[in-house]
Design a protein around this motif. Sequence first.
Motif, mmCIF file in Angstrom:
data_model
loop_
_atom_site.group_PDB
_atom_site.id
_atom_site.type_symbol
_atom_site.label_atom_id
_atom_site.label_comp_id
_atom_site.label_asym_id
_atom_site.label_seq_id
_atom_site.Cartn_x
_atom_site.Cartn_y
_atom_site.Cartn_z
ATOM 1 N N ASN A 213 0.838 -1.200 0.000
ATOM 2 C CA ASN A 213 0.000 0.000 0.000
ATOM 3 C C ASN A 213 0.874 1.251 0.000
ATOM 4 O O ASN A 213 2.108 1.161 -0.025
ATOM 5 N N THR A 215 1.636 3.216 2.211
ATOM 6 C CA THR A 215 2.491 3.398 3.396
ATOM 7 C C THR A 215 3.707 2.474 3.378
ATOM 8 O O THR A 215 4.811 2.885 3.733
ATOM 9 N N ASN A 216 3.522 1.224 2.962
ATOM 10 C CA ASN A 216 4.650 0.285 3.060
ATOM 11 C C ASN A 216 5.429 0.122 1.747
ATOM 12 O O ASN A 216 6.446 -0.578 1.715
ATOM 13 N N ASP A 240 -4.075 6.370 -3.860
ATOM 14 C CA ASP A 240 -3.131 5.391 -3.299
ATOM 15 C C ASP A 240 -2.247 4.808 -4.403
ATOM 16 O O ASP A 240 -1.028 4.693 -4.265
ATOM 17 N N SER A 243 0.207 7.363 -5.598
ATOM 18 C CA SER A 243 1.264 7.587 -4.616
ATOM 19 C C SER A 243 2.316 6.471 -4.717
ATOM 20 O O SER A 243 3.531 6.725 -4.658
ATOM 21 N N THR A 247 6.283 6.666 -5.773
ATOM 22 C CA THR A 247 7.340 6.076 -4.946
ATOM 23 C C THR A 247 8.256 5.202 -5.813
ATOM 24 O O THR A 247 9.478 5.210 -5.672
#
Length: 250
Positions: A213, A215-216, A240, A243, A247
């Motif tokens: 996700n 966050t990880n 999401d 994002s 990353t």
Amino acid sequence: MSTHSKLMVGNWKMNGNLAANASLISDVLAGMSSVGCRTAVCVPSVYLSQLQTLLKGSAIDLGAQDVSAQLSGAFTGEISASMLQDFAVRYCIVGHSERRQYHNETDALVATKAQRALAAGITPIVCVGESLAEREAGQTEAVVKRQLAAVIHANGHCISEIVVAYEPVWAIGTGLTASPEQAQQVHAVLRAQLQAASAHADRVSILYGGSMNATNAAELLAQPDVDGGLIGGAALKAPDFLSMLKTASR
Ligand code: PGA
């Protein structure tokens, strides 16, 4: 580490409808100018035509979620690799754990499906992964090596053309993620197995999948042998997914 840029693939599974697909893709496309990684979405087969139109000329490639092991003929409900080819499909997931589990797909069947995809010029995304019981019994490496070995055996001559996705079954859709170290350990095993089979193994992207996700993603993608992600739930939410794509573009 793969020689390519990172590859991020959304696996929509059995989700979506005409209106929701159009809205999701329009939101993702609106943010693609700052994305530099390779990107694809694997959609339900009835929506391939819709997505082919929506993605035309964009930086997102089209993918399918399965392909028949048969070439053509009396196989009701099946979809052949040449049919996928008709819709400019670039990737096709084979051997997802949900198909191994609910449709009794064997290693040999998955290897044939990979072969059919390759013969049609479609990159198979070969999924491997252990169940929780197998991990707890210390069988993780043996299981993933057995699953990949079947695909190497059937496709040795063009094994550098595949994509591999390591998806621990216990991490899929559960919110439990493999730690970056756990993922890297298995990815390194898979990389070594590919290297033993092909001088061009470094072309193979090895994706991680299982509750990845926004966050990880960064710490998973920072591992040397994690070349991208196969993303289920988080790929259904444009902010999401975007994002994570950003990353992976760093
Ligand atoms: P998840 O699914 O990201 O929802 O865990 C990943 C997958 O099964 O490909």
